[in-house]
Design an enzyme around this catalytic site. Sequence first.
Site, mmCIF file in Angstrom:
data_model
loop_
_atom_site.group_PDB
_atom_site.id
_atom_site.type_symbol
_atom_site.label_atom_id
_atom_site.label_comp_id
_atom_site.label_asym_id
_atom_site.label_seq_id
_atom_site.Cartn_x
_atom_site.Cartn_y
_atom_site.Cartn_z
ATOM 1 N N HIS A 46 1.004 -1.204 0.094
ATOM 2 C CA HIS A 46 -0.128 0.129 -0.055
ATOM 3 C C HIS A 46 0.896 1.303 -0.050
ATOM 4 O O HIS A 46 2.195 1.187 0.448
ATOM 5 C CB HIS A 46 -1.061 -0.083 1.190
ATOM 6 C CG HIS A 46 -2.049 -0.986 1.214
ATOM 7 N ND1 HIS A 46 -2.995 -1.003 1.956
ATOM 8 C CD2 HIS A 46 -2.249 -2.227 0.655
ATOM 9 C CE1 HIS A 46 -3.741 -2.162 1.917
ATOM 10 N NE2 HIS A 46 -3.311 -2.807 0.823
ATOM 11 N N GLU A 48 0.984 3.855 1.972
ATOM 12 C CA GLU A 48 1.428 4.218 3.291
ATOM 13 C C GLU A 48 2.472 3.134 3.859
ATOM 14 O O GLU A 48 3.328 3.788 4.487
ATOM 15 C CB GLU A 48 0.395 4.144 4.214
ATOM 16 C CG GLU A 48 -0.800 5.024 4.057
ATOM 17 C CD GLU A 48 -1.947 4.455 3.200
ATOM 18 O OE1 GLU A 48 -2.909 4.908 3.010
ATOM 19 O OE2 GLU A 48 -1.746 3.382 2.400
ATOM 20 N N CYS A 76 -5.995 1.844 5.580
ATOM 21 C CA CYS A 76 -6.466 0.591 6.336
ATOM 22 C C CYS A 76 -5.934 0.430 7.588
ATOM 23 O O CYS A 76 -4.936 0.908 7.981
ATOM 24 C CB CYS A 76 -6.190 -0.485 5.252
ATOM 25 S SG CYS A 76 -4.679 -1.171 5.376
ATOM 26 N N CYS A 79 -2.134 -0.305 7.453
ATOM 27 C CA CYS A 79 -1.585 0.622 7.554
ATOM 28 C C CYS A 79 -1.722 1.781 8.791
ATOM 29 O O CYS A 79 -0.437 2.439 9.124
ATOM 30 C CB CYS A 79 -1.780 1.540 6.157
ATOM 31 S SG CYS A 79 -1.386 0.929 4.607
#
Length: 149
Positions: A46, A48, A76, A79
């Site tokens: 992801h 992040e 999410c 993260c």
Amino acid sequence: MRLAMDASRRGVEANQSPFGACISRGNQVISCIHNEVWHRTDPTAHAEMQCIRQACSVLGTIHLEGCTIYSTTEPCPMCCAAIHWARLSRIVFAARVADAKRYGFNELQISNSTLMCLGRSPIAIVPDFLRDEALAVYEQWRSRGGRAY
């Protein structure tokens, strides 16, 4: 946040998902990157997570106190936990988890505020910053035939 939005757009152009993140400390940009899940064949890549990895490498530490992460979408839970463990001071995000869900992403429906409250994390959260701009990137992604994961 504008740099995170630019990273998100670059990701869409590279056939990635419409997510970008940027970490700064004061006026210094430390890391700025887009989601690389499809490129790396890695569900943890992801924006992040990639941004935290890069910032830790640049600074030579696993602790990012005093740093802010700007994310084009509410992080999410994976993260959000990484942000907590890396000890960032603040999360600023644009679109919400519910927005990503509406575009077909397999999101867990728990907000950063709830997760941080349950975990008693001191991280400040600023939601909905440039949300409409983030949603426009989702639309750009959709119009290019983007696929959710």
